[in-house]
Design an enzyme around this catalytic site. Structure first.
Site, PDB file in Angstrom:
ATOM      1  CG  ASP A  91      -2.250  -0.870   1.053  1.00  0.00           C
ATOM      2  OD1 ASP A  91      -2.423  -1.135  -0.204  1.00  0.00           O
ATOM      3  OD2 ASP A  91      -2.596  -1.367   1.879  1.00  0.00           O
ATOM      4  CG  ASP A 149      -7.265  -4.385  -1.822  1.00  0.00           C
ATOM      5  OD1 ASP A 149      -7.628  -5.303  -2.396  1.00  0.00           O
ATOM      6  OD2 ASP A 149      -7.706  -3.915  -0.746  1.00  0.00           O
TER       7      ASP A 149
HETATM    8  N1  GLY Z   1      -7.107  -1.673   0.861  1.00  0.00           N
HETATM    9  C1  GLY Z   1      -7.599  -2.430   1.837  1.00  0.00           C
HETATM   10  C2  GLY Z   1      -9.232  -2.046   2.058  1.00  0.00           C
HETATM   11  O1  GLY Z   1      -9.689  -1.709   0.779  1.00  0.00           O
HETATM   12  O2  GLY Z   1      -9.885  -2.105   2.879  1.00  0.00           O
END
Ligand code: GLY
Length: 369
Positions: A91, A149
């Site tokens: 992330d 994600d």
């Molecule tokens: N990227 C983690 C979520 O969308 O909760």
């Protein structure tokens, strides 16, 4: 439409003029409790780019220096996370695209560029060449895990390649995106959340339900990450396979909303009707992706995507936006995950993507991804 946009933008400006000041200039807003922002508790948390990102969106929309300065001071605080190698994960894209890379794109700050490149190198280092995927999280049992994600994080790699004039980073991004097309997107246009691969051979092993209801269900935020992520990969590469992928997932998403005649998604499209867990954040992310698809298809295709995005935004604004001075968050009723975490609560990325979508519709946006 123009009147709606102008009204909403005035309400956003009014809200942010207040919430971006004390304590909003010091914390990384995550949710709100009793109407007041609650900051993220971990400086290395994945959501810490969104509040600085909102400051940059407001700077783009208003040119008010207060927002630039606030974004810059938050970016400096985030440096503490940049050097916590063991805690960083895929992330880093969410975290540094919306803070440092946004700063560099808008002001040319070279310190910010360096932070962005550092984050890109960290993301690239998570690539598993045998399986051709970017590893999502840390922990021995997750060595072979990748998640949908990450499609939103790989634009950091496209940016880095463009900046340094070396395609290495881009090769990793496209290789990951190709693996996602092959093993995450289902034939019906829905997508898996988490896939596990053998980290030695790269062979696909299994898929998990992740933040959705169960294995094979359809976590709406995951579908939304995929829509926006694939159209971004198309924008950065012009590879039509990514445009087709974004469209396929978008068609599934739009049909699922239309079937319920409810353009504010629940947390999972394939879950029991009760209890009701809404996820406004999924709608806001999807709306941004749908607007970008509409900008990248021929004229007579645009309406499907643009009108669906507008429907999602208007319905969410009407039912779930809080414009009062007694509440810091704008978009209410997001859900962290179906089986764990908070439900029906404000989450900062709901606000971030709502503001980004409104700027897009006003044609005032600058692509930060
Ligand atoms: N990227 C983690 C979520 O969308 O909760």
């Amino acid at each position: 439409m123009e009147k709606w946009l102008n009204d909403v933008w005035a309400k956003i400006e009014n809200k942010l003029a207040r919430t971006s000041r004390t304590p909003g200039d010091k914390l990384f807003a995550y949710t709100s409790k009793d109407g007041k922002f609650v900051g993220s508790s971990n400086i290395a948390g994945w959501t810490n780019g969104f509040w600085p990102g909102i400051m940059w969106l407001m700077y783009i929309g208003t040119k008010d220096e207060h927002y630039r300065k606030t974004a810059e001071s938050l970016e400096l605080k985030l440096d503490e996370a940049l050097y916590r190698y063991e805690e960083l994960h895929h992330d880093v894209g969410f975290m540094w695209l919306l803070s440092s890379v946004a700063n560099y794109r808008l002001t040319g700050n070279l310190e910010s560029k360096r932070r962005g490149l550092y984050a890109a190198a960290t993301l690239a280092a998570r690539y598993n060449a045998a399986g051709m995927f970017i590893r999502a999280w840390n922990g021995q049992e997750k060595t072979g895990w990748a998640i949908i994600d990450c499609m939103m994080n790989i634009p950091l790699l496209y940016w880095a390649s463009d900046e340094i004039g070396d395609p290495r980073f881009k090769h990793i991004a496209t290789s990951h995106a190709d693996t996602v097309i092959e093993t995450f997107i289902r034939p019906d246009g829905s997508v898996n959340h988490i896939n596990s691969y053998d980290p030695q051979t790269g062979e696909f092993i299994e898929t998990f339900g992740g933040q959705g209801y169960t294995v094979g269900s359809s976590w709406t935020r995951g579908q939304a990450w995929a829509i926006y992520g694939f159209i971004l990969s198309y924008i950065h590469t012009k590879n039509e396979q990514y445009l087709f992928a974004a469209k396929r997932i978008a068609h599934y998403f739009i049909s699922a909303l239309a079937a319920r005649d409810d353009f504010v998604p629940d947390c999972d499209f394939r879950s029991p009707k009760e209890p009701v867990y809404k996820d406004t954040t999924a709608g806001m992310i999807a709306a941004c992706g749908l607007i970008e698809i509409s900008r990248n298809v021929p004229e007579f295709e645009k309406d499907l995507y643009l009108n669906s995005a507008i429907k999602i935004l208007k319905e969410t604004e009407e039912k779930y936006c809080n414009w009062s001075d007694n509440e810091d968050s704008i978009v209410q009723m997001g859900t962290e995950a179906y089986n764990h975490g908070g439900k029906n609560m404000p989450i900062i990325y709901g606000d971030y993507y709502f503001i980004e979508a409104v700027l897009k519709l006003m044609n005032k946006d600058i692509l930060l991804w």
